[in-house]
Motif scaffolding. Structure first.
Motif, mmCIF file in Angstrom:
data_model
loop_
_atom_site.group_PDB
_atom_site.id
_atom_site.type_symbol
_atom_site.label_atom_id
_atom_site.label_comp_id
_atom_site.label_asym_id
_atom_site.label_seq_id
_atom_site.Cartn_x
_atom_site.Cartn_y
_atom_site.Cartn_z
ATOM 1 N N SER A 77 -5.844 -3.778 10.037
ATOM 2 C CA SER A 77 -7.016 -2.966 9.732
ATOM 3 C C SER A 77 -6.820 -1.563 10.300
ATOM 4 O O SER A 77 -6.146 -1.388 11.318
ATOM 5 C CB SER A 77 -8.272 -3.599 10.341
ATOM 6 O OG SER A 77 -9.391 -2.749 10.176
ATOM 7 N N LEU A 78 -7.414 -0.599 9.636
ATOM 8 C CA LEU A 78 -7.395 0.769 10.158
ATOM 9 C C LEU A 78 -8.621 1.053 11.008
ATOM 10 O O LEU A 78 -8.772 2.155 11.544
ATOM 11 C CB LEU A 78 -7.323 1.779 9.011
ATOM 12 C CG LEU A 78 -6.050 1.722 8.160
ATOM 13 C CD1 LEU A 78 -6.096 2.801 7.071
ATOM 14 C CD2 LEU A 78 -4.799 1.884 9.014
ATOM 15 N N LEU A 117 1.322 -13.209 12.772
ATOM 16 C CA LEU A 117 1.804 -11.853 12.979
ATOM 17 C C LEU A 117 2.577 -11.404 11.748
ATOM 18 O O LEU A 117 3.632 -11.969 11.422
ATOM 19 C CB LEU A 117 2.699 -11.800 14.218
ATOM 20 C CG LEU A 117 3.336 -10.437 14.521
ATOM 21 C CD1 LEU A 117 2.265 -9.395 14.814
ATOM 22 C CD2 LEU A 117 4.301 -10.563 15.698
ATOM 23 N N ILE A 118 2.071 -10.411 11.047
ATOM 24 C CA ILE A 118 2.729 -9.911 9.841
ATOM 25 C C ILE A 118 3.694 -8.797 10.219
ATOM 26 O O ILE A 118 3.317 -7.815 10.863
ATOM 27 C CB ILE A 118 1.693 -9.406 8.814
ATOM 28 C CG1 ILE A 118 0.735 -10.534 8.409
ATOM 29 C CG2 ILE A 118 2.400 -8.818 7.584
ATOM 30 C CD1 ILE A 118 1.412 -11.748 7.789
ATOM 31 N N LYS A 158 -8.786 -4.670 1.731
ATOM 32 C CA LYS A 158 -8.982 -4.256 3.127
ATOM 33 C C LYS A 158 -9.687 -5.354 3.923
ATOM 34 O O LYS A 158 -9.307 -5.647 5.067
ATOM 35 C CB LYS A 158 -9.802 -2.968 3.184
ATOM 36 C CG LYS A 158 -9.061 -1.722 2.739
ATOM 37 C CD LYS A 158 -9.988 -0.508 2.803
ATOM 38 C CE LYS A 158 -9.281 0.758 2.362
ATOM 39 N NZ LYS A 158 -10.169 1.940 2.404
ATOM 40 N N ASN A 159 -10.690 -5.969 3.336
ATOM 41 C CA ASN A 159 -11.409 -7.043 4.017
ATOM 42 C C ASN A 159 -10.523 -8.264 4.233
ATOM 43 O O ASN A 159 -10.553 -8.879 5.302
ATOM 44 C CB ASN A 159 -12.657 -7.431 3.225
ATOM 45 C CG ASN A 159 -13.758 -6.387 3.293
ATOM 46 O OD1 ASN A 159 -13.890 -5.690 4.296
ATOM 47 N ND2 ASN A 159 -14.532 -6.263 2.223
ATOM 48 N N LYS A 160 -9.718 -8.616 3.229
ATOM 49 C CA LYS A 160 -8.842 -9.782 3.347
ATOM 50 C C LYS A 160 -7.728 -9.534 4.366
ATOM 51 O O LYS A 160 -7.267 -10.472 5.029
ATOM 52 C CB LYS A 160 -8.251 -10.128 1.983
ATOM 53 C CG LYS A 160 -9.275 -10.707 1.014
ATOM 54 C CD LYS A 160 -8.641 -11.048 -0.328
ATOM 55 C CE LYS A 160 -9.656 -11.664 -1.285
ATOM 56 N NZ LYS A 160 -9.061 -11.976 -2.605
ATOM 57 N N PHE A 165 -1.882 1.989 2.355
ATOM 58 C CA PHE A 165 -0.752 1.168 2.766
ATOM 59 C C PHE A 165 0.243 1.949 3.619
ATOM 60 O O PHE A 165 0.890 1.379 4.513
ATOM 61 C CB PHE A 165 -0.079 0.533 1.548
ATOM 62 C CG PHE A 165 -0.884 -0.593 0.950
ATOM 63 C CD1 PHE A 165 -1.060 -1.780 1.653
ATOM 64 C CD2 PHE A 165 -1.481 -0.462 -0.294
ATOM 65 C CE1 PHE A 165 -1.813 -2.816 1.124
ATOM 66 C CE2 PHE A 165 -2.228 -1.499 -0.836
ATOM 67 C CZ PHE A 165 -2.400 -2.684 -0.123
ATOM 68 N N LYS A 166 0.371 3.237 3.376
ATOM 69 C CA LYS A 166 1.201 4.062 4.260
ATOM 70 C C LYS A 166 0.626 4.075 5.674
ATOM 71 O O LYS A 166 1.368 4.000 6.669
ATOM 72 C CB LYS A 166 1.314 5.488 3.709
ATOM 73 C CG LYS A 166 2.250 5.604 2.520
ATOM 74 C CD LYS A 166 2.153 6.949 1.824
ATOM 75 C CE LYS A 166 2.700 8.067 2.644
ATOM 76 N NZ LYS A 166 2.727 9.348 1.868
#
Length: 204
Positions: free
Chosen positions: A202-203, A3-4, A193-195, A95-96
């Motif tokens: 992910s969006l 969990l980030i 985005k993939n990593k 990132f926002k």
């Protein structure tokens, strides 16, 4: 799945082009018709001090550029330096959006001289993304010094395994990982985005 809760980001090479790296200086040397060897030698002798916040931009320019009479002014040179900073397409916005979706703390860990760092933060409205900026020129520590990463962790008040660091320099990622912080090297935004999906970020 880890969990980030905290996202540590470099600025140059992740959100923006690098502020005053070798290619940028080379462009300035060509544009202002400077002696390349002399300029680069003088730069390398003082840059660590400048980037650590122990020398002003005005003093740096006196030592590196204006040690002799020039056909251009300091203001013109600084304006040119500022113009070299450009957005990495869609990176700030991405990132926002990630921050908002996952309610993350986002903190910069950046090696940048004070005046250039302040300009980039204001011009690109980076405080709309960051909760704090840990810049080499603010804290008098520079990557790869492990102390700047420890300071960031303390300020974030996040467990290391709940933090993720993104930087374009692999060495700095390795140092962060040595402290238990997860890391991703930024090569281009689509790969990042993939990593990030490996961390359930992910969006999509």
């Amino acid at each position: 799945m880890k969990l980030i809760k905290t996202l540590f980001l470099d600025i140059g090479g992740v959100l923006l082009t690098n502020g005053w790296d070798t290619p940028t200086r080379s462009k300035a040397i060509a544009h202002f018709k400077l002696d390349a060897d002399q300029t680069q030698e003088r730069h390398h002798m003082v840059f660590d001090t400048f980037e650590s916040g122990k020398m002003t931009l005005d003093a740096y320019l006196d030592y590196v550029i204006f040690y002799e009479v020039r056909s251009f002014t300091k203001d013109q040179f600084v304006h040119y330096m500022h113009e070299q900073s450009q957005r990495i397409e869609n990176s700030i916005e991405f990132f926002k959006a990630i921050k908002a979706k996952y309610t993350l703390r986002v903190i910069a860990i950046s090696n940048e001289p004070r005046e250039l760092n302040n300009y980039r933060i204001r011009h690109f409205k980076l405080m709309e993304l960051f909760d704090a900026v840990i810049s080499s020129s603010f804290v008098h520590l520079r990557k790869p010094d492990v102390a700047i990463f420890k300071l960031a962790i303390d300020i974030a008040q996040s467990e290391e395994n709940n933090a993720l660091y993104i930087d374009d320099r692999q060495l700095f990622i390795e140092i962060a990982r040595g402290l238990g912080v997860n890391g991703i090297q930024f090569t281009d935004l689509e790969e990042v985005k993939n990593k990030l999906k490996d961390f359930d970020l992910s969006l999509e």
